[in-house]
Design a protein around this motif. Structure first.
Motif, PDB file in Angstrom:
ATOM      1  N   GLY A  45     -66.044 -14.461  85.476  1.00  0.00           N
ATOM      2  CA  GLY A  45     -66.212 -15.003  84.124  1.00  0.00           C
ATOM      3  C   GLY A  45     -66.462 -16.346  83.852  1.00  0.00           C
ATOM      4  N   ALA A  46     -66.474 -17.266  85.050  1.00  0.00           N
ATOM      5  CA  ALA A  46     -66.607 -18.729  85.007  1.00  0.00           C
ATOM      6  C   ALA A  46     -68.012 -19.090  84.664  1.00  0.00           C
ATOM      7  CB  ALA A  46     -66.334 -19.065  86.246  1.00  0.00           C
ATOM      8  N   VAL A  47     -68.271 -19.865  84.100  1.00  0.00           N
ATOM      9  CA  VAL A  47     -69.764 -20.448  83.796  1.00  0.00           C
ATOM     10  C   VAL A  47     -69.939 -21.769  84.804  1.00  0.00           C
ATOM     11  CG1 VAL A  47     -69.962 -19.569  81.534  1.00  0.00           C
ATOM     12  CG2 VAL A  47     -69.081 -21.723  81.692  1.00  0.00           C
ATOM     13  N   TYR A  48     -70.919 -21.777  85.170  1.00  0.00           N
ATOM     14  CA  TYR A  48     -71.235 -22.861  85.750  1.00  0.00           C
ATOM     15  C   TYR A  48     -71.892 -24.206  85.085  1.00  0.00           C
ATOM     16  CZ  TYR A  48     -73.343 -26.396  89.171  1.00  0.00           C
ATOM     17  OH  TYR A  48     -73.359 -27.320  89.866  1.00  0.00           O
ATOM     18  N   VAL A  49     -71.146 -25.279  85.368  1.00  0.00           N
ATOM     19  CA  VAL A  49     -71.381 -26.638  84.642  1.00  0.00           C
ATOM     20  C   VAL A  49     -72.104 -27.794  85.828  1.00  0.00           C
ATOM     21  CG1 VAL A  49     -70.214 -28.239  83.067  1.00  0.00           C
ATOM     22  CG2 VAL A  49     -69.766 -25.986  82.888  1.00  0.00           C
ATOM     23  N   ASP A  50     -73.297 -27.936  85.204  1.00  0.00           N
ATOM     24  CA  ASP A  50     -73.711 -28.991  86.233  1.00  0.00           C
ATOM     25  C   ASP A  50     -73.399 -30.427  85.865  1.00  0.00           C
ATOM     26  OD1 ASP A  50     -75.980 -30.831  86.978  1.00  0.00           O
ATOM     27  OD2 ASP A  50     -76.534 -29.145  88.239  1.00  0.00           O
ATOM     28  N   LEU A  51     -72.675 -31.121  86.773  1.00  0.00           N
ATOM     29  CA  LEU A  51     -72.314 -32.572  86.296  1.00  0.00           C
ATOM     30  C   LEU A  51     -73.489 -33.654  86.188  1.00  0.00           C
ATOM     31  CD1 LEU A  51     -69.229 -34.493  87.518  1.00  0.00           C
ATOM     32  CD2 LEU A  51     -71.412 -35.607  87.771  1.00  0.00           C
ATOM     33  N   ASP A  52     -74.350 -33.408  86.828  1.00  0.00           N
ATOM     34  CA  ASP A  52     -75.661 -34.334  86.641  1.00  0.00           C
ATOM     35  C   ASP A  52     -76.409 -34.324  85.605  1.00  0.00           C
ATOM     36  OD1 ASP A  52     -75.334 -35.867  89.288  1.00  0.00           O
ATOM     37  OD2 ASP A  52     -76.171 -34.180  90.266  1.00  0.00           O
ATOM     38  N   THR A  53     -76.441 -32.824  85.038  1.00  0.00           N
ATOM     39  CA  THR A  53     -77.375 -32.564  83.800  1.00  0.00           C
ATOM     40  C   THR A  53     -76.448 -32.350  82.632  1.00  0.00           C
ATOM     41  OG1 THR A  53     -77.756 -30.321  84.359  1.00  0.00           O
ATOM     42  CG2 THR A  53     -79.218 -31.781  85.180  1.00  0.00           C
ATOM     43  N   GLU A  54     -75.281 -31.909  82.680  1.00  0.00           N
ATOM     44  CA  GLU A  54     -74.673 -31.569  81.519  1.00  0.00           C
ATOM     45  C   GLU A  54     -73.418 -32.346  81.140  1.00  0.00           C
ATOM     46  OE1 GLU A  54     -74.844 -26.848  81.044  1.00  0.00           O
ATOM     47  OE2 GLU A  54     -74.075 -27.163  82.898  1.00  0.00           O
ATOM     48  N   LEU A  55     -72.710 -33.064  82.157  1.00  0.00           N
ATOM     49  CA  LEU A  55     -71.719 -33.875  81.924  1.00  0.00           C
ATOM     50  C   LEU A  55     -72.254 -35.384  82.048  1.00  0.00           C
ATOM     51  CD1 LEU A  55     -68.998 -31.849  83.838  1.00  0.00           C
ATOM     52  CD2 LEU A  55     -69.419 -31.781  81.392  1.00  0.00           C
ATOM     53  N   ALA A  76     -73.674 -29.207  72.251  1.00  0.00           N
ATOM     54  CA  ALA A  76     -74.635 -28.178  72.602  1.00  0.00           C
ATOM     55  C   ALA A  76     -74.347 -27.467  74.031  1.00  0.00           C
ATOM     56  CB  ALA A  76     -76.064 -28.315  72.615  1.00  0.00           C
ATOM     57  N   ALA A  77     -74.039 -28.229  75.044  1.00  0.00           N
ATOM     58  CA  ALA A  77     -73.791 -27.649  76.339  1.00  0.00           C
ATOM     59  C   ALA A  77     -72.440 -26.770  76.211  1.00  0.00           C
ATOM     60  CB  ALA A  77     -73.379 -28.549  77.439  1.00  0.00           C
ATOM     61  N   ALA A  78     -71.366 -27.268  75.559  1.00  0.00           N
ATOM     62  CA  ALA A  78     -70.196 -26.521  75.458  1.00  0.00           C
ATOM     63  C   ALA A  78     -70.445 -25.386  74.856  1.00  0.00           C
ATOM     64  CB  ALA A  78     -69.260 -27.472  74.606  1.00  0.00           C
ATOM     65  N   SER A  84     -65.464 -22.547  72.069  1.00  0.00           N
ATOM     66  CA  SER A  84     -65.193 -22.515  70.464  1.00  0.00           C
ATOM     67  C   SER A  84     -64.113 -23.462  70.035  1.00  0.00           C
ATOM     68  CB  SER A  84     -65.241 -21.436  69.671  1.00  0.00           C
ATOM     69  OG  SER A  84     -66.464 -20.516  69.922  1.00  0.00           O
ATOM     70  N   GLU A  85     -63.900 -23.837  69.066  1.00  0.00           N
ATOM     71  CA  GLU A  85     -62.895 -24.838  68.578  1.00  0.00           C
ATOM     72  C   GLU A  85     -61.529 -24.146  68.881  1.00  0.00           C
ATOM     73  OE1 GLU A  85     -61.254 -27.142  64.632  1.00  0.00           O
ATOM     74  OE2 GLU A  85     -63.423 -26.717  64.690  1.00  0.00           O
ATOM     75  N   GLY A  86     -60.716 -24.664  69.262  1.00  0.00           N
ATOM     76  CA  GLY A  86     -59.348 -23.874  69.605  1.00  0.00           C
ATOM     77  C   GLY A  86     -59.224 -23.057  70.792  1.00  0.00           C
ATOM     78  N   ASP A  87     -60.336 -22.952  71.457  1.00  0.00           N
ATOM     79  CA  ASP A  87     -60.118 -22.171  72.503  1.00  0.00           C
ATOM     80  C   ASP A  87     -59.499 -23.136  73.832  1.00  0.00           C
ATOM     81  OD1 ASP A  87     -61.730 -20.236  71.948  1.00  0.00           O
ATOM     82  OD2 ASP A  87     -63.604 -20.824  72.818  1.00  0.00           O
ATOM     83  N   THR A  88     -58.886 -22.510  74.838  1.00  0.00           N
ATOM     84  CA  THR A  88     -58.367 -23.051  75.978  1.00  0.00           C
ATOM     85  C   THR A  88     -59.390 -22.944  77.019  1.00  0.00           C
ATOM     86  OG1 THR A  88     -55.984 -22.374  75.272  1.00  0.00           O
ATOM     87  CG2 THR A  88     -56.334 -22.835  77.720  1.00  0.00           C
TER      88      THR A  88
END
Length: 106
Positions: A45-55, A76-78, A84-88
């Motif tokens: 269920g995890a999504v990959y987040v690219d530090l170089d391009t998204e963070l 937009a990345a989030a 969504s607002e309120g998500d953990t």
């Protein structure tokens, strides 16, 4: 609010009616890129987040290695990650939580 979560707490949260959004932020200075590690295996269920391009954004050399992303780009990345607002949200990495901490901080 807990900032850190252990494996048992995560398992309980994932089995709940409102599981957290999982962000796989595997990255380390000098590589290898974390996306390959994500493809080889990640928490279901995890999504990959690219530090170089998204963070981070690309800036001038005087801006440092990883300047903060523009707010609109981060939002937009989030949304792409399913937040969504309120998500953990639970972010993890493989280098002592230094990359995950950036996601948490942002």
């Amino acid at each position: 609010m807990n900032v850190l979560i252990d494996a048992d707490e995560l398992a309980t949260a994932l089995a709940s009616d409102q599981p957290p959004v999982l962000l796989d932020v595997r990255w380390q200075l000098g590589g290898p890129p974390g996306h390959q590690s994500y493809l080889e295996g990640h928490i279901p269920g995890a999504v990959y987040v690219d530090l170089d391009t998204e963070l981070a954004r690309h800036g001038e050399p005087t801006d440092g290695r990883h300047p903060l992303p523009e707010l609109a780009d981060l939002q937009a990345a989030a949304r792409r990650w399913g937040i969504s607002e309120g998500d953990t949200v639970v972010a993890y990495d493989a280098v002592g939580n230094t990359s995950a901490a950036r996601a948490w901080w942002l």
